[in-house]
Design an enzyme around this catalytic site. Structure first.
Site, PDB file in Angstrom:
ATOM      1  N   HIS A 267      49.275 -19.514  24.907  1.00 35.49           N
ATOM      2  CA  HIS A 267      48.554 -20.763  24.601  1.00 35.49           C
ATOM      3  C   HIS A 267      47.872 -21.328  25.854  1.00 35.49           C
ATOM      4  O   HIS A 267      46.658 -21.556  25.869  1.00 35.49           O
ATOM      5  CB  HIS A 267      49.548 -21.794  24.032  1.00 35.49           C
ATOM      6  CG  HIS A 267      48.946 -23.136  23.751  1.00 35.49           C
ATOM      7  ND1 HIS A 267      48.525 -23.520  22.495  1.00 35.49           N
ATOM      8  CD2 HIS A 267      48.678 -24.194  24.565  1.00 35.49           C
ATOM      9  CE1 HIS A 267      48.023 -24.744  22.559  1.00 35.49           C
ATOM     10  NE2 HIS A 267      48.102 -25.182  23.797  1.00 35.49           N
ATOM     11  N   GLU A 268      48.662 -21.504  26.912  1.00 33.27           N
ATOM     12  CA  GLU A 268      48.080 -22.050  28.150  1.00 33.27           C
ATOM     13  C   GLU A 268      47.066 -21.059  28.719  1.00 33.27           C
ATOM     14  O   GLU A 268      46.069 -21.462  29.320  1.00 33.27           O
ATOM     15  CB  GLU A 268      49.173 -22.371  29.177  1.00 33.27           C
ATOM     16  CG  GLU A 268      50.230 -23.385  28.701  1.00 33.27           C
ATOM     17  CD  GLU A 268      49.674 -24.702  28.165  1.00 33.27           C
ATOM     18  OE1 GLU A 268      48.589 -25.113  28.611  1.00 33.27           O
ATOM     19  OE2 GLU A 268      50.319 -25.303  27.281  1.00 33.27           O
ATOM     20  N   HIS A 271      43.779 -21.835  27.266  1.00 23.73           N
ATOM     21  CA  HIS A 271      43.148 -22.961  27.975  1.00 23.73           C
ATOM     22  C   HIS A 271      42.537 -22.468  29.292  1.00 23.73           C
ATOM     23  O   HIS A 271      41.433 -22.844  29.668  1.00 23.73           O
ATOM     24  CB  HIS A 271      44.193 -24.029  28.330  1.00 23.73           C
ATOM     25  CG  HIS A 271      44.616 -24.889  27.188  1.00 23.73           C
ATOM     26  ND1 HIS A 271      43.723 -25.637  26.456  1.00 23.73           N
ATOM     27  CD2 HIS A 271      45.847 -25.162  26.663  1.00 23.73           C
ATOM     28  CE1 HIS A 271      44.395 -26.321  25.520  1.00 23.73           C
ATOM     29  NE2 HIS A 271      45.680 -26.050  25.625  1.00 23.73           N
ATOM     30  N   GLU A 297      41.851 -27.088  22.561  1.00 26.08           N
ATOM     31  CA  GLU A 297      42.934 -26.594  21.708  1.00 26.08           C
ATOM     32  C   GLU A 297      42.457 -25.464  20.797  1.00 26.08           C
ATOM     33  O   GLU A 297      43.244 -24.593  20.434  1.00 26.08           O
ATOM     34  CB  GLU A 297      43.525 -27.731  20.876  1.00 26.08           C
ATOM     35  CG  GLU A 297      44.461 -28.616  21.675  1.00 26.08           C
ATOM     36  CD  GLU A 297      45.612 -27.858  22.323  1.00 26.08           C
ATOM     37  OE1 GLU A 297      46.275 -27.048  21.636  1.00 26.08           O
ATOM     38  OE2 GLU A 297      45.841 -28.056  23.522  1.00 26.08           O
TER      39      GLU A 297
HETATM   40 ZN    ZN Z   1      47.220 -26.892  24.515  1.00 28.64          ZN
END
Ligand code: ZN
Length: 502
Positions: A267-268, A271, A297
């Site tokens: 997830h990170e 980003h 997101e």
């Molecule tokens: Zn996030």
């Protein structure tokens, strides 16, 4: 410096942005240090430094020089490049907003958020909402007031939402969440009556040092250049970026849980890829970095769920999982692993929620924030309201505040109006996937080989490269056309119908 001619204004524009980005860099490093390496009782000195730095940036942002510069630029708007025009527009927005916030309130708020972060962490560890409540009360009061400074014409919560997602409002979100609720609640109920998936093996003993190696591997598969992206360990995983050549992600390892850190890293990592993919012409300007929380997101959750929780991705990484954790995975095959990481079950913790129930966790926070800012809910009643909504939307009982309203760091950091971006980002992803498949054809054969290069390049060209140059709503429209949450509900319906043989 006086700013009378266009030449002076343009020079000032460049200098101003470079100076601001240097201060933001320093403040960002202090924050990163606070959450990663700093010893626990070191907040006092850092608080003082933060106070001085925020005083300086406040002065810079509201100086008459900036007003003068903006006036010259705006008067000569036709002579500006598109990038300069957008820079002036972003600086104008910040100027007008900050100008309305009295200096002492701005500084007090920054200090409050710094202190609240430490108090929240302790409160969470000790399951002690009462110690955090006075800080949350102050943060709510500040946010209500700031909302009026941000945009006096808007309802306070709408003004806060706009800080994270330009153009968003409660009317749109109420409709969006209602649409999700109407499809997801019955789908979740159906899943719960189906034969349940065994995911017990994901919670065996997974030594942290081996999980660290696994993180390195995942970052490699994602094509993240470690010379430009670091990883550290924090209570709550996050990503921070200084420029497109220095991005940091963090994770949190749990010895009895393989997937918590695994999906935090992916997830990170999503980003981080967004930040790393920005065109470098935006470095050290107000246009550096992702354009909104919702678009951010959409990228993190694209990698986490659409890619990371796909059969193809599991096929690619499973041999490595076996190699790193031979004993823990001795009786597990690829299909079992794929099914286990997608197990849907109403639960307590948002960051560990499955893809199907995730949006309902966000809905709880949305409802509570709306009421807190609207003045219909008092801070002392947050734990009870939290428990009530979890029961209503997810059917679960909240046993304590550590696993309830203290679980997320956002409010302690002053972020109210941020949470809805998580659900929006999740909903943007499947529509992007549909467009990507239209352009690239079958991407899954690549993913199954652990090759994400075409996927990442597509996202880079369509989204990452633009940094904050194009507004979020326009950017999405440019890439995908009109936003339609049906792509998201269809994607979830199809995936979970197949997974649970519904
Ligand atoms: Zn996030």
């Amino acid at each position: 410096m006086k700013c009378e001619t266009m030449e002076q204004a343009l020079q000032k524009l460049q200098e101003y942005q470079q100076t601001m980005s240097a201060y933001n860099h320093a403040i960002g490093v202090l924050y990163l240090d606070a959450t990663t390496a700093a010893p626990s009782d070191s907040w006092e000195g850092r608080g003082k430094t933060m106070e001085i730095l925020s005083k300086i940036t406040y002065k810079l942002q509201t100086s008459p020089d900036v007003a003068e510069m903006l006036e010259v630029l705006e008067k000569n708007a036709d002579a500006l490049t598109a990038v300069q025009k957008r820079q002036a527009e972003v600086i104008r927005k910040g100027y007008d907003q900050t100008f309305r916030i009295p200096a002492e309130e701005y500084v007090a708020y920054n200090v409050l958020c710094n202190d609240a972060g430490a108090v929240w962490e302790k409160a969470k560890n000790e399951n002690d909402f009462a110690s955090f409540a006075p800080y949350l009360e102050k943060i709510v009061r500040f946010n209500r007031k700031f909302a009026g400074y941000y945009n006096p014409q808007m309802a306070p919560y709408d003004a806060l939402l706009n800080e994270y997602e330009e153009g968003m409002n409660t009317q749109t979100l109420d409709a969006f969440f209602a649409q999700l609720r109407s499809i997801l609640v019955p789908l979740i109920a159906k899943v719960q009556t189906a034969e349940q998936i065994d995911d017990g093996f994901l919670y065996r003993h997974y030594p942290v040092e081996v999980q660290r190696k696994f993180s390195d591997y995942l970052m490699e598969v994602m094509g993240m250049d470690r010379k430009h992206c670091g990883i550290a360990e924090t209570e709550h995983p996050f990503t921070t970026n200084f420029n497109n050549k220095d991005v940091r992600i963090t994770t949190h390892y749990h010895e009895d849980n393989l997937v918590s850190s695994m999906f935090s890293v992916i997830h990170e990592g999503g980003h981080a890829l967004y930040e790393l993919g920005a065109d470098e012409k935006y470095n050290y300007t107000v246009l550096s970095g992702g354009v909104s929380m919702g678009i951010h997101e959409s990228q993190s959750r694209f990698y986490e769920n659409i890619i990371g929780r796909s059969e193809a991705f599991v096929h690619a990484i499973f041999p490595k999982v076996k190699e790193l954790f031979p004993k823990q995975m001795a009786d597990v095959d690829e299909t079992m692993f794929y099914r286990a990481i997608n197990k849907a079950e109403p639960s307590l913790i948002r960051t560990e929620a499955d893809e199907l129930t995730y949006a309902l966790h966000v809905m709880v926070r949305y409802e509570i924030e709306k009421q807190l800012i609207g003045g219909t809910l008092e801070v002392k009643d947050v734990p009870a309201e939290w428990a009530r909504l979890y029961k209503e939307y997810l059917g679960v009982d909240v046993p304590d505040d550590a696993r309830g309203c203290l679980q997320d760091s956002h409010w302690s950091g002053g972020m109210m109006g941020y949470f809805p971006s998580y659900a929006l980002g999740s909903a943007y992803g499947p529509q992007m996937l549909s467009k990507m498949e239209e352009d690239l054809g079958d991407i899954w054969a690549d993913v199954a080989k652990g090759d994400l290069s075409r996927v990442t390049l597509w996202l880079k060209e369509k989204i990452h490269t633009h940094a904050s140059f194009i507004k979020p709503g326009e950017l999405f429209k440019q890439v995908c056309g009109e936003f339609d949450a049906k792509f998201y509900t269809d994607y979830l319906t199809e995936k979970y119908t197949k997974l649970y043989h519904l």
